[in-house]
Design an enzyme around this catalytic site. Structure first.
Site, PDB file in Angstrom:
ATOM      1  N   SER A 135       8.985   9.072  -8.046  1.00 37.33           N
ATOM      2  CA  SER A 135       8.331   7.956  -7.302  1.00 37.33           C
ATOM      3  C   SER A 135       7.938   6.800  -8.094  1.00 37.33           C
ATOM      4  CB  SER A 135       7.176   8.338  -6.345  1.00 37.33           C
ATOM      5  OG  SER A 135       6.571   7.334  -5.878  1.00 37.33           O
ATOM      6  N   LYS A 161      12.409   7.330  -5.356  1.00 38.90           N
ATOM      7  CA  LYS A 161      11.826   6.583  -4.518  1.00 38.90           C
ATOM      8  C   LYS A 161      11.298   5.451  -4.889  1.00 38.90           C
ATOM      9  CE  LYS A 161       7.540   8.168  -2.863  1.00 38.90           C
ATOM     10  NZ  LYS A 161       6.569   8.976  -2.062  1.00 38.90           N
ATOM     11  N   LYS A 163       8.630   1.725  -4.258  1.00 39.38           N
ATOM     12  CA  LYS A 163       7.612   1.390  -3.460  1.00 39.38           C
ATOM     13  C   LYS A 163       8.099  -0.026  -2.897  1.00 39.38           C
ATOM     14  CE  LYS A 163       4.230   4.448  -4.095  1.00 39.38           C
ATOM     15  NZ  LYS A 163       3.752   5.350  -2.922  1.00 39.38           N
ATOM     16  N   ASP A 188       9.312   3.836   0.023  1.00 42.85           N
ATOM     17  CA  ASP A 188       7.814   4.015   0.663  1.00 42.85           C
ATOM     18  C   ASP A 188       7.105   2.720   0.706  1.00 42.85           C
ATOM     19  OD1 ASP A 188       5.467   4.933   1.214  1.00 42.85           O
ATOM     20  OD2 ASP A 188       5.049   5.741  -0.789  1.00 42.85           O
ATOM     21  N   GLU A 213       9.667   6.035   4.225  1.00 39.40           N
ATOM     22  CA  GLU A 213       8.546   6.504   4.257  1.00 39.40           C
ATOM     23  C   GLU A 213       7.314   5.429   4.817  1.00 39.40           C
ATOM     24  OE1 GLU A 213       5.390   9.011   1.200  1.00 39.40           O
ATOM     25  OE2 GLU A 213       7.318   8.626   0.665  1.00 39.40           O
ATOM     26  N   ASP A 238       3.694  10.033   6.267  1.00 38.13           N
ATOM     27  CA  ASP A 238       2.912  10.375   5.258  1.00 38.13           C
ATOM     28  C   ASP A 238       1.497  10.181   5.683  1.00 38.13           C
ATOM     29  OD1 ASP A 238       1.437  10.798   2.963  1.00 38.13           O
ATOM     30  OD2 ASP A 238       2.400   9.197   1.655  1.00 38.13           O
ATOM     31  N   LYS A 262       0.892  16.170   2.120  1.00 37.38           N
ATOM     32  CA  LYS A 262      -0.065  16.428   1.009  1.00 37.38           C
ATOM     33  C   LYS A 262      -1.174  17.288   1.345  1.00 37.38           C
ATOM     34  CE  LYS A 262       1.391  11.698  -0.600  1.00 37.38           C
ATOM     35  NZ  LYS A 262       1.081  10.386  -0.595  1.00 37.38           N
ATOM     36  N   GLY A 290       2.724  13.844  -3.661  1.00 39.00           N
ATOM     37  CA  GLY A 290       1.704  13.859  -4.756  1.00 39.00           C
ATOM     38  C   GLY A 290       0.944  12.692  -4.669  1.00 39.00           C
TER      39      GLY A 290
END
Length: 370
Positions: A135, A161, A163, A188, A213, A238, A262, A290
């Site tokens: 990520s 992934k 952001k 994400d 996400e 998420d 999570k 995570g």
């Protein structure tokens, strides 16, 4: 298990590289570690909150208050059979799931030591190793981002992934596809968009993302359902998945096609397994998320991700050196040459011990309750 004493240790561990999301940038991991003494054994937990209420309503300040003033006084010198009884005992506390999980995780550690069984075995895990994805936060330039992607592709990470947030979204993804072709790619948004951005997400369908996400607000299950009905790319929830009930509602509304669990965000591994079982029953693909954990939380995530529903997708449970130069377990969590992490259990000899010297070096505060 009689609870004899509990320590809370606040540590600061610098990130190798600032981790930037749609809402802030983190330069070090400000974490609370929980040390539970019980009948000659010591169990460790790690709170996954941050220094401010940016990603989650809880932060280290609220967690410290709830632990010191509510939860710990109620369990000191009491017998707790294990995580399930602990969660039942404190179900009257609304929310504050990260605080509960910090103690719950330590109880799993104690239960593992007392029973001689690994956390994987106690949970019902079936996998010997888990696939790792990377990520990546926002970078100043596309070239900086490309260098980061190339680095982790060479290491064999199974999924990349990125952001995204308004102003840094479709052009970034377009550039990545041009530079790296059909790599397994996800994005994400950390709730940075609204349903008014539906045309943007329709345009993202062209880039064949594995999933998007948390595009909308954490409470926007109805809007997520509307968005999912208008795009072909699967939505992964998420932040919205903070309890069994929330996940059940998301499934009923068809608000997503993928779920990120999570375990600490939902109150611990006991509740996380309930959500896992619910998703498996409804054929919803899962992966383990995570929260830039230190070694205690990272190892427990590896064990949690061994559950049988976590087979299809790569996890945000990277090698520790992805984030930190030093960590608090011996050895530090690392990846194999297959870019997987071996799950500790009774048969493979994989064992992590707590590096208390490292914890002492990182500590900025220490509370003892006995």
């Amino acid at each position: 298990m009689r609870i004899d004493r509990i320590d809370i240790i606040n540590v600061h561990n610098p990130f190798n590289h600032p981790f930037t999301t749609s809402f802030t940038s983190f330069v070090n991991r400000d974490a609370l570690l929980i040390k539970v003494y019980s009948e000659g054994l010591v169990g460790w937990g790690e709170c996954k909150a941050f220094y401010g209420p940016f990603y989650n309503p809880e932060d280290n300040g609220t967690v410290l208050h709830v632990l010191k003033n509510i939860i710990i006084p109620a369990i000191l010198h009491e017998d707790i059979a294990g995580p399930a009884e602990f969660i039942e005992k404190f179900k009257y506390i609304k929310g504050n799931r990260l605080a509960k999980a910090a103690i719950e995780n330590a109880l799993w550690d104690l239960l593992s030591q007392r029973s001689g069984k690994s956390i994987k075995t106690l949970l019902g895990g079936t996998q010997d190793e888990i696939k790792v994805g990377v990520s990546l936060g926002s970078e100043k330039t596309l070239d900086d981002l490309y260098r980061m992607i190339e680095k982790y592709l060479k290491l064999g990470y199974h999924r990349t992934k990125i952001k995204i947030h308004p102003g840094k979204d479709i052009e970034v993804i377009k550039g990545i596809r041009k530079e790296f072709g059909d790599i397994t790619l996800t994005v994400d948004a950390n709730s940075a968009y609204t349903l008014k951005d539906v045309e943007l997400f329709k345009a993202l369908d062209e880039y064949k993302l594995q999933y998007i996400e948390q595009p909308l607000g954490e409470c926007d299950l109805v809007d997520h359902a509307e968005l999912q009905s208008q795009i072909t790319t699967p939505i992964c929830l998420d932040e919205s998945i903070d309890s069994y009930e929330a996940c059940e509602a998301a499934i009923k509304l068809k608000a997503c096609r993928v779920v990120n669990i999570k375990s600490s965000r939902v109150g611990g591994m006991y509740e996380g397994k309930r959500i896992h079982d619910l998703c498996v029953a409804h054929n919803i693909p899962l992966w383990c998320g995570g929260m830039t954990e230190l070694g205690i939380g990272r190892v427990q995530n590896v064990s949690f991700a061994s559950l049988p529903g976590f087979t299809e997708l790569a996890h945000d449970v990277a090698a520790a050196n992805r984030y930190f130069e030093k960590d608090i377990t011996i050895p530090m969590v690392d990846i194999t040459d297959r870019c997987t992490i071996i799950v500790p259990d009774e048969t493979n000899g994989i064992k992590y011990t707590i590096d208390e010297n490292a914890i002492d070096a990182m500590a900025v505060a220490h509370w003892i309750m006995k």
